[in-house]
Design a protein around this motif. Sequence first.
Motif, PDB file in Angstrom:
ATOM      1  N   ARG B 299       0.738  -1.260   0.074  1.00 56.94           N
ATOM      2  CA  ARG B 299      -0.044   0.063  -0.024  1.00 56.94           C
ATOM      3  C   ARG B 299       0.800   1.236   0.153  1.00 56.94           C
ATOM      4  O   ARG B 299       0.235   2.421   0.226  1.00 56.94           O
ATOM      5  CB  ARG B 299      -0.922   0.038   1.179  1.00 56.94           C
ATOM      6  CG  ARG B 299      -1.708  -1.364   0.966  1.00 56.94           C
ATOM      7  CD  ARG B 299      -3.050  -1.277   1.641  1.00 56.94           C
ATOM      8  NE  ARG B 299      -3.860  -2.301   1.470  1.00 56.94           N
ATOM      9  CZ  ARG B 299      -5.024  -2.406   0.786  1.00 56.94           C
ATOM     10  NH1 ARG B 299      -5.701  -1.557   0.359  1.00 56.94           N
ATOM     11  NH2 ARG B 299      -5.593  -3.747   0.599  1.00 56.94           N
ATOM     12  N   GLU B 300       2.104   1.248  -0.437  1.00 61.39           N
ATOM     13  CA  GLU B 300       2.859   2.294  -0.821  1.00 61.39           C
ATOM     14  C   GLU B 300       2.009   3.122  -2.110  1.00 61.39           C
ATOM     15  O   GLU B 300       2.266   4.319  -2.083  1.00 61.39           O
ATOM     16  CB  GLU B 300       4.362   1.932  -1.287  1.00 61.39           C
ATOM     17  CG  GLU B 300       5.221   1.833  -0.122  1.00 61.39           C
ATOM     18  CD  GLU B 300       6.497   1.449  -0.624  1.00 61.39           C
ATOM     19  OE1 GLU B 300       7.236   2.292  -1.203  1.00 61.39           O
ATOM     20  OE2 GLU B 300       6.759   0.115  -0.469  1.00 61.39           O
ATOM     21  N   LEU B 301       1.641   2.375  -2.780  1.00 63.34           N
ATOM     22  CA  LEU B 301       0.927   2.718  -3.896  1.00 63.34           C
ATOM     23  C   LEU B 301      -0.603   2.176  -3.862  1.00 63.34           C
ATOM     24  O   LEU B 301      -0.631   1.097  -3.576  1.00 63.34           O
ATOM     25  CB  LEU B 301       1.533   2.362  -5.202  1.00 63.34           C
ATOM     26  CG  LEU B 301       2.912   2.952  -5.551  1.00 63.34           C
ATOM     27  CD1 LEU B 301       3.770   2.228  -6.873  1.00 63.34           C
ATOM     28  CD2 LEU B 301       2.956   4.469  -5.868  1.00 63.34           C
ATOM     29  N   LYS B 302      -1.404   3.053  -4.461  1.00 62.78           N
ATOM     30  CA  LYS B 302      -2.842   2.311  -4.478  1.00 62.78           C
ATOM     31  C   LYS B 302      -3.408   2.330  -6.052  1.00 62.78           C
ATOM     32  O   LYS B 302      -4.199   1.299  -6.150  1.00 62.78           O
ATOM     33  CB  LYS B 302      -3.784   3.328  -3.556  1.00 62.78           C
ATOM     34  CG  LYS B 302      -3.538   2.658  -2.227  1.00 62.78           C
ATOM     35  CD  LYS B 302      -4.764   3.306  -1.308  1.00 62.78           C
ATOM     36  CE  LYS B 302      -6.015   2.839  -1.346  1.00 62.78           C
ATOM     37  NZ  LYS B 302      -7.026   3.037  -0.347  1.00 62.78           N
ATOM     38  N   LYS B 303      -2.746   3.313  -6.967  1.00 63.72           N
ATOM     39  CA  LYS B 303      -3.400   3.156  -8.274  1.00 63.72           C
ATOM     40  C   LYS B 303      -2.406   3.353  -9.036  1.00 63.72           C
ATOM     41  O   LYS B 303      -1.478   4.580  -8.989  1.00 63.72           O
ATOM     42  CB  LYS B 303      -4.264   4.172  -8.326  1.00 63.72           C
ATOM     43  CG  LYS B 303      -5.791   4.036  -7.687  1.00 63.72           C
ATOM     44  CD  LYS B 303      -6.806   5.096  -8.039  1.00 63.72           C
ATOM     45  CE  LYS B 303      -8.119   4.710  -7.379  1.00 63.72           C
ATOM     46  NZ  LYS B 303      -8.260   5.409  -6.050  1.00 63.72           N
ATOM     47  N   VAL B 304      -1.872   2.539 -10.010  1.00 60.11           N
ATOM     48  CA  VAL B 304      -0.890   2.672 -10.933  1.00 60.11           C
ATOM     49  C   VAL B 304      -1.422   2.370 -12.312  1.00 60.11           C
ATOM     50  O   VAL B 304      -2.151   1.525 -12.633  1.00 60.11           O
ATOM     51  CB  VAL B 304       0.225   1.682 -10.654  1.00 60.11           C
ATOM     52  CG1 VAL B 304       1.679   1.734 -11.688  1.00 60.11           C
ATOM     53  CG2 VAL B 304       0.811   1.986  -9.218  1.00 60.11           C
ATOM     54  N   LEU B 305      -0.759   3.122 -13.255  1.00 62.66           N
ATOM     55  CA  LEU B 305      -1.111   2.710 -14.734  1.00 62.66           C
ATOM     56  C   LEU B 305       0.472   2.388 -15.346  1.00 62.66           C
ATOM     57  O   LEU B 305       1.244   3.161 -15.308  1.00 62.66           O
ATOM     58  CB  LEU B 305      -1.667   4.197 -15.491  1.00 62.66           C
ATOM     59  CG  LEU B 305      -2.222   4.043 -16.919  1.00 62.66           C
ATOM     60  CD1 LEU B 305      -3.271   2.956 -17.091  1.00 62.66           C
ATOM     61  CD2 LEU B 305      -2.488   5.418 -17.663  1.00 62.66           C
TER      62      LEU B 305
END
Lengths: 337, 337
Positions: B299-305
């Motif tokens: 959960r360091e990132l939640k949304k990545v493209l």
Amino acid sequence: MMLKGQTWEFTSKPSILASATVVGPEEGQGPLSGDFDYIYDNIEINEKTWEKAERKLLEQASQLAVVKAELTKEQIQFFVGGDLMNQIISSTFAARKLGAPYIGVFGACSTSMESLALAALLVDTGAAERVLAGTASHNCTAEKQFRYPTEYGSQKPPTAQYTVTGSGCGVVGKGGSGPIVARATIGRVMDLGIKDPFNMGAAMAPAAADTIEAHFRDTGLTPSYYDQIVTGDLASVGLPIANELLQKAEIAMDETEFTDCGLLVFDLKQQTYVKAGGSGCGCSAVVTYGHILKRLLNRELKKVLVVATGALLSPLSYQQGESIPCIAHAVALEMEG
Amino acid sequence: MMLKGQTWEFTSKPSILASATVVGPEEGQGPLSGDFDYIYDNIEINEKTWEKAERKLLEQASQLAVVKAELTKEQIQFFVGGDLMNQIISSTFAARKLGAPYIGVFGACSTSMESLALAALLVDTGAAERVLAGTASHNCTAEKQFRYPTEYGSQKPPTAQYTVTGSGCGVVGKGGSGPIVARATIGRVMDLGIKDPFNMGAAMAPAAADTIEAHFRDTGLTPSYYDQIVTGDLASVGLPIANELLQKAEIAMDETEFTDCGLLVFDLKQQTYVKAGGSGCGCSAVVTYGHILKRLLNRELKKVLVVATGALLSPLSYQQGESIPCIAHAVALEMEG
């Protein structure tokens, strides 16, 4: 969409809105000449390189299919295509010309049905409304890449097959008067250890048999459900082997007409150079999108299963002593009413 | 499934059940070493040929992904894979070992996201419950096939990129605690006339920009929706060009972290040989399935493209003076809750 084993049952009636085929002179001298849209009188396809010739076949067939569907190329939402060339470059150039989002695929000579199966999946599931599927091959690009330069004039055994010069494309959508893409079976890689690239039919026969078996196991249908089951391209060596494998598996193939695109596309009188029969991405593509579609549209046939086979070897894998991995993808085409 | 332009919105939450990455020694010396499942200490991957080495990476990563998903290989219904090798032979051999029905794809270095997009499509639409997607590359097979034998020791300009030795695979299904594959944008072929195969970043940048633009046009989202937008593999030359193209198109990329798999995978201290950065099918695959997935899971990132780019040239098309057709496919990964 219903998944049964490795088979997709398309439930919302995706259909082939239009198709187009463009072939070379040798295919134009074959028994199906009346079924193709355009026949070149020279194997150079009026181009300076074999690669440009192959690309032109695909570009023309794809454009013609779109025109015959009474669409503009901007209305094609996805192009699913591939070919035998390294990095499927012919399809990529065709995709560049078309401008549509591009899903590049590779299944060697099974690419015709791999791309049609995916196109139908997209339309059936609402992932697209109009998809172009297509492929092409050229005898001299394939010879150059997979075997020897044609200028060597090297001799071949009677088990060898002759790569078709031609392209076949279809536009898949909904409505229209063309055949429904009723279901598709995605094949597994089969490799029984054959290493002879001049005997593709024998190498590919187990893949065809495996996919046909899976198709009937998954669907609960029997061969007699179809008017015709057409492999592509087992030719004269591979088809009897596939038939024997299916008899052993107790699939009653004699209940239906069992033939092969590689046998249909050329005449016996062309045997001096075509040997066991036709092959290449273009073979099952031009036979399906030309000949079979025509017979479906004029209701000589109502239900056909096309089982396109592919020998997935690379020249390098063969040179390194690997056996030939093969695959077959099946697509069922049905006329309604 | 909802189609918006060239973007698929997956509505039934297909997710990555598990993933695996296997890399070579140079990737193991890079900044992401802690994110990979297995690191070989020799670039031969303990094999006798480069081709066998590449195949092994893919076979191992695919098997490991299946194991990590707590599945057996018989439970994998389809394998969607491809690679840079002629006739995508590495993927075919991996498919042979796996035994699952096989959808061979090709998008050069964009294959990672092409295969993941299709796998998610299959799961989202009910065409499959469990699909394996994956790809691989090896520095020495790519050098041998696309450029010169490595033994030549030929020099390269600073714009050149270094093909990653590694494989990344993911199992897509439903449920699980992994990231959701929320949507995917299928790219068009872009070709602005660049002919220099030692400057892939510049060639591919317009394709990345075109797909990113399409993604935001289709979805109505803005870059700030994502925590990170990661291209793969534009490296140090291509990323600023893509950024500039997006600024001109008034896509406000500065609202989000914009980086590149080819920059993430290697260290500045490796620049003597990696030049502008990483590339190859394995690059975006190992960064996505290793590094990005880990950051999503913790959960360091939640949304990545992830916008994987591919240079679709063949050695022959380049030798015949053709420009380099390029493509980019984007996949959005999101953690819930």
